[in-house]
Design an enzyme around this catalytic site. Structure first.
Site, PDB file in Angstrom:
ATOM      1  N   ARG A   1       0.826  -1.222   0.000  1.00 16.13           N
ATOM      2  CA  ARG A   1       0.000   0.000   0.000  1.00 16.13           C
ATOM      3  C   ARG A   1       0.852   1.261   0.000  1.00 16.13           C
ATOM      4  NH1 ARG A   1      -3.642   2.691   4.332  1.00 16.13           N
ATOM      5  NH2 ARG A   1      -5.459   3.430   3.153  1.00 16.13           N
TER       6      ARG A   1
ATOM      7  N   VAL B   1      -7.559   7.489  -0.791  1.00 14.68           N
ATOM      8  CA  VAL B   1      -7.420   6.043  -0.946  1.00 14.68           C
ATOM      9  C   VAL B   1      -8.202   5.400   0.192  1.00 14.68           C
ATOM     10  CG1 VAL B   1      -5.226   6.039   0.322  1.00 14.68           C
ATOM     11  CG2 VAL B   1      -5.841   4.091  -1.118  1.00 14.68           C
ATOM     12  N   SER B   2      -9.045   4.429  -0.152  1.00 16.50           N
ATOM     13  CA  SER B   2      -9.906   3.793   0.846  1.00 16.50           C
ATOM     14  C   SER B   2      -9.092   3.041   1.886  1.00 16.50           C
ATOM     15  CB  SER B   2     -10.865   2.825   0.161  1.00 16.50           C
ATOM     16  OG  SER B   2     -11.730   3.502  -0.719  1.00 16.50           O
ATOM     17  N   SER B   3      -9.680   2.849   3.040  1.00 18.84           N
ATOM     18  CA  SER B   3      -9.034   2.055   4.086  1.00 18.84           C
ATOM     19  C   SER B   3      -8.900   0.608   3.619  1.00 18.84           C
ATOM     20  CB  SER B   3      -9.861   2.105   5.368  1.00 18.84           C
ATOM     21  OG  SER B   3     -11.110   1.460   5.169  1.00 18.84           O
TER      22      SER B   3
END
Length: 230
Positions: free
Chosen positions: A50, A76-78
């Site tokens: 990530r 950016v999504s979790s």
């Protein structure tokens, strides 16, 4: 071609941090405790760095289960949202998948480990270009990023077995329904800006779209058209 933001070139070239593998493993354990049980999804999460998808100033938070800002005013999504979404998509290796809203490309990369072909569209040329560079660095040759109007979908590459949307919509556009195969699954956040939103799983039958609410979410709204800047 968009220029590389400060710190991005260093991010693309740098090797993994010494404790990065340990951090990824800890993230997977956390996701297990939260209810993500699909082994293929957990494996994909663990395999995708990530950190590569974040500006350098946020590298220390790469494996925290939080939403983070990225270029072009997006997020950016979790990891937990990415994992729960991927699990609910019920993806098989032979599926073709359309992602609306590339963002950093993190979710695209996770999904690329789960299925045969991922097409991803973003309204920002900068985000599509950065995602392509990241996919190339990870040797993910089954995912293609392009700039486009997400509300239009990607008719020339459809129909798709799965469609996933990363930004909220008030309702599902007809374009997406038409580009989804019978029996296909579409997952999207549904709601309005600054109001409650829900992640909803739609399944297309021969005559209707059934809907199942998965969880409450909060995300940016999907914007129509192609960005003229950035």
């Amino acid at each position: 071609m968009a220029g590389t933001p400060p710190g991005e070139e260093q991010t693309m070239r740098s090797s993994a941090l010494p404790d990065e593998a340990e951090a990824r493993a800890a993230l997977v354990l956390s996701l297990r405790r939260q209810g993500v049980g699909a082994r293929d999804v957990l494996s994909a999460i663990e395999r995708v760095p990530r950190r590569l998808f974040l500006p350098a100033r946020h590298h220390s938070l790469a494996y925290e289960d939080v939403t983070l800002p990225i270029e072009c005013g997006q997020t950016v999504s979790s990891p937990s949202l990415v994992a729960f979404t991927a699990q609910a998509l019920d993806v098989s290796p032979e599926h073709s998948l359309l992602e609306i809203g590339t963002g950093s490309g993190y979710q695209s990369a996770v999904l690329a480990h789960l299925t045969e072909r991922v097409e991803t569209v973003d309204r920002f040329a900068t985000l599509a270009d950065l995602a392509r560079r990241r996919f190339a660095a990870l040797k993910l040759d089954n995912v293609t990023a392009r700039q486009g109007d997400g509300f239009e979908g990607l008719k020339q590459k459809g129909p798709f077995d799965r469609i996933v949307v990363t930004a909220a919509i008030p309702s599902v556009p007809d374009n997406w329904v038409q580009q989804l195969k019978p029996g296909g699954i579409l997952i999207a956040p549904v709601g309005q800006s600054m109001q409650p939103q829900s992640l909803i799983r739609f399944v297309k039958t021969e005559s209707v779209m059934t809907a199942e609410t998965l969880m409450p979410v909060r995300t940016v709204m999907l914007q129509p058209g192609v960005a003229q800047r950035l």
